[in-house]
Design a protein around this motif. Structure first.
Motif, PDB file in Angstrom:
ATOM      1  N   GLY A   1       7.072  14.978 -22.636  1.00  0.00           N
ATOM      2  CA  GLY A   1       6.574  16.329 -22.868  1.00  0.00           C
ATOM      3  C   GLY A   1       7.274  17.398 -22.050  1.00  0.00           C
ATOM      4  N   MET A   2       8.384  17.053 -21.383  1.00  0.00           N
ATOM      5  CA  MET A   2       9.131  18.064 -20.631  1.00  0.00           C
ATOM      6  C   MET A   2       9.755  19.063 -21.594  1.00  0.00           C
ATOM      7  N   SER A   3       9.826  20.306 -21.150  1.00  0.00           N
ATOM      8  CA  SER A   3      10.533  21.314 -21.937  1.00  0.00           C
ATOM      9  C   SER A   3      12.032  21.038 -21.825  1.00  0.00           C
ATOM     10  N   ALA A   4      12.830  21.700 -22.651  1.00  0.00           N
ATOM     11  CA  ALA A   4      14.284  21.514 -22.602  1.00  0.00           C
ATOM     12  C   ALA A   4      14.820  21.877 -21.220  1.00  0.00           C
ATOM     13  N   GLN A   5      14.302  22.938 -20.629  1.00  0.00           N
ATOM     14  CA  GLN A   5      14.760  23.358 -19.296  1.00  0.00           C
ATOM     15  C   GLN A   5      14.347  22.323 -18.236  1.00  0.00           C
ATOM     16  N   GLU A   6      13.112  21.852 -18.315  1.00  0.00           N
ATOM     17  CA  GLU A   6      12.650  20.833 -17.364  1.00  0.00           C
ATOM     18  C   GLU A   6      13.459  19.550 -17.512  1.00  0.00           C
ATOM     19  N   PHE A   7      13.771  19.169 -18.753  1.00  0.00           N
ATOM     20  CA  PHE A   7      14.560  17.965 -18.990  1.00  0.00           C
ATOM     21  C   PHE A   7      15.955  18.109 -18.376  1.00  0.00           C
ATOM     22  N   THR A   8      16.581  19.261 -18.553  1.00  0.00           N
ATOM     23  CA  THR A   8      17.911  19.501 -17.981  1.00  0.00           C
ATOM     24  C   THR A   8      17.852  19.425 -16.455  1.00  0.00           C
ATOM     25  N   GLN A   9      16.823  20.019 -15.851  1.00  0.00           N
ATOM     26  CA  GLN A   9      16.663  19.943 -14.391  1.00  0.00           C
ATOM     27  C   GLN A   9      16.457  18.502 -13.940  1.00  0.00           C
ATOM     28  N   TRP A  10      15.617  17.766 -14.671  1.00  0.00           N
ATOM     29  CA  TRP A  10      15.371  16.357 -14.353  1.00  0.00           C
ATOM     30  C   TRP A  10      16.671  15.564 -14.458  1.00  0.00           C
ATOM     31  N   GLN A  11      17.411  15.776 -15.547  1.00  0.00           N
ATOM     32  CA  GLN A  11      18.661  15.064 -15.788  1.00  0.00           C
ATOM     33  C   GLN A  11      19.663  15.343 -14.660  1.00  0.00           C
ATOM     34  N   ASN A  12      19.790  16.604 -14.259  1.00  0.00           N
ATOM     35  CA  ASN A  12      20.709  16.951 -13.172  1.00  0.00           C
ATOM     36  C   ASN A  12      20.269  16.331 -11.847  1.00  0.00           C
ATOM     37  N   GLY A  13      18.967  16.304 -11.603  1.00  0.00           N
ATOM     38  CA  GLY A  13      18.453  15.680 -10.382  1.00  0.00           C
ATOM     39  C   GLY A  13      18.731  14.189 -10.343  1.00  0.00           C
ATOM     40  N   VAL A  14      18.505  13.503 -11.476  1.00  0.00           N
ATOM     41  CA  VAL A  14      18.779  12.064 -11.557  1.00  0.00           C
ATOM     42  C   VAL A  14      20.270  11.813 -11.320  1.00  0.00           C
ATOM     43  N   ARG A  15      21.117  12.619 -11.955  1.00  0.00           N
ATOM     44  CA  ARG A  15      22.562  12.461 -11.805  1.00  0.00           C
ATOM     45  C   ARG A  15      22.970  12.610 -10.330  1.00  0.00           C
TER      46      ARG A  15
ATOM     47  N   GLU B   1       0.825  -1.210   0.000  1.00  0.00           N
ATOM     48  CA  GLU B   1       0.000   0.000   0.000  1.00  0.00           C
ATOM     49  C   GLU B   1       0.858   1.257   0.000  1.00  0.00           C
ATOM     50  N   MET B   2       1.948   1.254   0.776  1.00  0.00           N
ATOM     51  CA  MET B   2       2.825   2.422   0.821  1.00  0.00           C
ATOM     52  C   MET B   2       3.472   2.670  -0.538  1.00  0.00           C
ATOM     53  N   LEU B   3       3.938   1.609  -1.181  1.00  0.00           N
ATOM     54  CA  LEU B   3       4.624   1.756  -2.463  1.00  0.00           C
ATOM     55  C   LEU B   3       3.658   2.047  -3.606  1.00  0.00           C
ATOM     56  N   LYS B   4       2.438   1.538  -3.508  1.00  0.00           N
ATOM     57  CA  LYS B   4       1.450   1.719  -4.570  1.00  0.00           C
ATOM     58  C   LYS B   4       1.167   3.198  -4.821  1.00  0.00           C
ATOM     59  N   ASN B   5       1.207   3.979  -3.780  1.00  0.00           N
ATOM     60  CA  ASN B   5       0.885   5.400  -3.896  1.00  0.00           C
ATOM     61  C   ASN B   5       2.121   6.292  -3.884  1.00  0.00           C
ATOM     62  N   THR B   6       3.284   5.702  -4.061  1.00  0.00           N
ATOM     63  CA  THR B   6       4.522   6.470  -4.068  1.00  0.00           C
ATOM     64  C   THR B   6       4.872   6.824  -5.505  1.00  0.00           C
ATOM     65  N   HIS B   7       5.106   8.095  -5.745  1.00  0.00           N
ATOM     66  CA  HIS B   7       5.517   8.541  -7.079  1.00  0.00           C
ATOM     67  C   HIS B   7       7.008   8.866  -6.996  1.00  0.00           C
ATOM     68  N   PRO B   8       7.840   8.212  -7.795  1.00  0.00           N
ATOM     69  CA  PRO B   8       9.277   8.473  -7.724  1.00  0.00           C
ATOM     70  C   PRO B   8       9.580   9.956  -7.982  1.00  0.00           C
ATOM     71  N   GLN B   9      10.481  10.504  -7.188  1.00  0.00           N
ATOM     72  CA  GLN B   9      10.832  11.913  -7.296  1.00  0.00           C
ATOM     73  C   GLN B   9      11.352  12.265  -8.686  1.00  0.00           C
ATOM     74  N   TYR B  10      12.078  11.343  -9.302  1.00  0.00           N
ATOM     75  CA  TYR B  10      12.672  11.631 -10.608  1.00  0.00           C
ATOM     76  C   TYR B  10      12.082  10.752 -11.710  1.00  0.00           C
ATOM     77  N   ALA B  11      10.785  10.496 -11.643  1.00  0.00           N
ATOM     78  CA  ALA B  11      10.124   9.744 -12.710  1.00  0.00           C
ATOM     79  C   ALA B  11      10.193  10.563 -13.997  1.00  0.00           C
ATOM     80  N   TYR B  12      10.435   9.885 -15.105  1.00  0.00           N
ATOM     81  CA  TYR B  12      10.493  10.574 -16.399  1.00  0.00           C
ATOM     82  C   TYR B  12       9.077  10.933 -16.831  1.00  0.00           C
ATOM     83  N   CYS B  13       8.899  12.165 -17.282  1.00  0.00           N
ATOM     84  CA  CYS B  13       7.603  12.622 -17.784  1.00  0.00           C
ATOM     85  C   CYS B  13       7.777  13.063 -19.231  1.00  0.00           C
TER      86      CYS B  13
END
Length: 165
Positions: free
Chosen positions: A65-79, A51-63
């Motif tokens: 339709g991200m903009s170039a800036q959002e993608f760069t932020q996501w990439q840096n966060g994952v790194r 139940e805890m994991l079922k409702n957990t959304h990973p902080q760095y899940a790929y979405c």
């Protein structure tokens, strides 16, 4: 966040230990998480973790339709997260990684590397480089999980006959 990770890990380990030690364990009873209580609360450690994991959304899940800036932020966060999660403790005097094998394949070059995270230990990883790429390019980290080997993912023989897929 770190407390939640540790709690989930501890609960998971306890759950596995209880399941593994149970003489009357019936897997089909756990196929669907449900409560037998009127208030819907769960007694099973497995069900609670589910139940805890079922409702957990990973902080760095790929979405998509991200903009170039959002993608760069996501990439840096994952790194940053990967460095934190996968970092070995710093042990002085360990040798640098070494490429122990290079083999040309159809469309790519396979490299087998060794690195030495702890005294008396050696770990290996494979690098598959497409022939048509030149210079530094982004890479993909593939972790096969407990049922496969990195060699199997790369179509290579295992480190011994028993581990060849």
């Amino acid at each position: 966040m770190m407390i939640m990770k540790r709690l989930l890990f501890l609960v998971s380990v306890c759950s596995l230990c209880m399941v593994g030690n149970s003489q009357n364990y019936q897997p089909e009873e756990h196929a669907v998480v449900k409560s037998d209580r009127g208030d819907g609360r769960l007694l099973s450690t497995y069900a609670i973790v589910h139940e805890m994991l079922k409702n957990t959304h990973p902080q760095y899940a790929y979405c998509s339709g991200m903009s170039a800036q959002e993608f760069t932020q996501w990439q840096n966060g994952v790194r940053t997260a990967m460095v934190e999660i996968m970092k070995f403790p710093e042990i002085k005097g360990q040798p640098s990684p070494v490429c122990v094998k290079t083999e040309k394949k159809e469309g790519y070059i396979l490299e087998k590397w060794e690195f030495y995270p702890f005294p008396k230990s050696v770990s290996t990883f494979l690098v598959l480089k497409p022939i048509y790429l030149k210079g530094a390019v982004p890479g993909v980290l593939c972790i096969p999980g407990s049922g496969r080997t990195k060699e199997g993912l790369a179509g290579e023989p295992g480190i011994c006959d028993k581990l060849t897929e």
